[in-house]
Design an enzyme around this catalytic site. Structure first.
Site, PDB file in Angstrom:
ATOM      1  N   HIS A  35      87.240  19.861 -24.974  1.00  0.00           N
ATOM      2  CA  HIS A  35      86.041  19.029 -25.148  1.00  0.00           C
ATOM      3  C   HIS A  35      84.798  19.897 -25.011  1.00  0.00           C
ATOM      4  CE1 HIS A  35      88.809  15.712 -24.726  1.00  0.00           C
ATOM      5  NE2 HIS A  35      89.129  16.106 -23.514  1.00  0.00           N
ATOM      6  N   GLU A  82      86.098  16.386 -16.967  1.00  0.00           N
ATOM      7  CA  GLU A  82      86.969  15.315 -16.492  1.00  0.00           C
ATOM      8  C   GLU A  82      87.818  15.792 -15.323  1.00  0.00           C
ATOM      9  OE1 GLU A  82      90.075  14.420 -19.521  1.00  0.00           O
ATOM     10  OE2 GLU A  82      89.373  16.264 -20.465  1.00  0.00           O
ATOM     11  N   HIS A 121      93.495  22.057 -22.517  1.00  0.00           N
ATOM     12  CA  HIS A 121      94.358  21.255 -21.655  1.00  0.00           C
ATOM     13  C   HIS A 121      95.215  20.293 -22.467  1.00  0.00           C
ATOM     14  CE1 HIS A 121      90.730  18.824 -22.317  1.00  0.00           C
ATOM     15  NE2 HIS A 121      91.520  17.771 -22.199  1.00  0.00           N
ATOM     16  N   ARG A 128      91.217  18.735 -31.355  1.00  0.00           N
ATOM     17  CA  ARG A 128      92.661  18.989 -31.269  1.00  0.00           C
ATOM     18  C   ARG A 128      92.932  20.421 -31.709  1.00  0.00           C
ATOM     19  NH1 ARG A 128      94.264  15.388 -34.702  1.00  0.00           N
ATOM     20  NH2 ARG A 128      94.144  13.691 -33.212  1.00  0.00           N
TER      21      ARG A 128
END
Length: 328
Positions: A106, A123, A181, A201
């Protein structure tokens, strides 16, 4: 009718995913029908077209953004309102991976604002349940140059560069924006993140559909987003659990998260936070109590305590495990 703010619970927003399973129902007790499987349950969200709707009390059927427009700093706190305005600053999810998710990255705030006019996405994950041998992929297992990374993507060998963590319930990971991740199959977790759904992705385990075609990859976008120098290290949060104490898991510019593993009443004072507080019930049940309300929080339920509430008693019904998160 009372008009005093109280702990707000929301109707889960269920997301069917090809990699999803049924643990959001069997472990967290959310009914997922008519979905065949459920990969994600969005518990608190202010994202457009995915706004959480209140399910309890006199504010039931109002969505989170409507409440923010009405209650402003009483809901989120002065500092949060100054920084985020009418955008709710967190997104809370449960994720059930019956199969490996794709390897992703991200963007950080700078890149996301520059190219998409949105937040970046830092996150954290907290493992709720894990099958034997299940794990998470976070960062690289060695120093990796851009050239090595690009070659591995082209060769379909990126898996050999990823750091794999076998996991158990309670394991917690902090994943800054720019970190490569993936959630491995067999893991159920809670995710606390910046309110962004921008995902690049990178690698999909060389999976193909019935026509022999793989999923779309965002190779160039991901290359811009990855922080190569920061992808090596230990992303597992190390902490010592202690009964009936507030244990710090994560302290970051975007959110702070604590763990409460309790079998006795705990008193909470929030006046110094200047923030809402969100409780995520991982196990058992507990009552959230003050002079003006008493709300029960059961396994799989999430409650948002508005910033104007200064004091709270948390009274477990037997044993309870909660995550506590806020912005401050």
């Amino acid at each position: 009718m009372s008009t005093t703010l109280y702990p707000l619970k929301f109707t889960p927003i269920l997301k069917e995913k090809i990699w999803g399973g049924n643990k959001i129902e069997t472990v967290l007790h959310h009914k997922i029908s008519p979905l065949k499987n459920c990969g994600e349950s969005w518990e608190v969200s202010g994202l457009v077209d995915d706004e959480s709707v209140v399910s309890n009390g006199f504010l039931a059927e109002n969505n989170l953004n409507e409440l923010l427009e009405i209650y402003l700093t009483d809901l989120v706190g002065e500092k949060n309102y100054e920084q985020y305005g009418l955008g709710f600053p967190l997104l809370i999810k449960f994720i059930d991976a019956q199969d490996n998710l794709s390897v992703q990255v991200h963007p950080d705030d700078t890149l996301a604002q520059e190219k998409y006019g949105q937040n970046g996405k830092t996150e954290m994950w907290h493992v709720i349940q894990a099958d034997e041998g299940a794990g998470l992929y976070v960062g690289f297992n060695q120093k990796v140059t851009e050239q090595q990374y690009v070659q591995a993507v082209e060769d379909g060998t990126l898996e050999s560069l990823l750091k794999f963590y076998p996991v158990k319930p309670g394991d917690t990971f902090m994943i800054p924006a720019g970190t490569v991740h993936a959630i491995g199959k067999g893991v159920l977790l809670a995710e606390i993140q910046q309110p962004s759904d921008i995902t690049f992705r990178i690698f999909d385990w060389n999976r193909v559909d019935d026509n022999g075609k793989g999923r779309e990859l965002h190779t160039e976008e991901a290359l811009d987003a990855i922080h190569f120098e920061e992808n090596v290290g230990d992303f597992l949060v190390h902490y010592t659990p202690e009964k009936n104490k507030t244990i710090t898991l994560v302290h970051s510019p975007f959110f702070n998260t604590n763990l409460l593993d309790m079998n006795m009443q705990v008193e909470k004072s929030f006046g110094h936070l200047d923030s809402f507080v969100i409780y995520i019930c991982l196990e058992g049940s507990a009552f959230l109590v003050s002079d003006s309300f008493k709300e029960i929080l059961k396994t799989g339920e999430v409650a948002l305590v508005p910033a104007e509430i200064d004091h709270l008693q948390i009274i477990p019904d037997g044993n309870a495990r909660l995550l506590e998160t806020y912005c401050s």
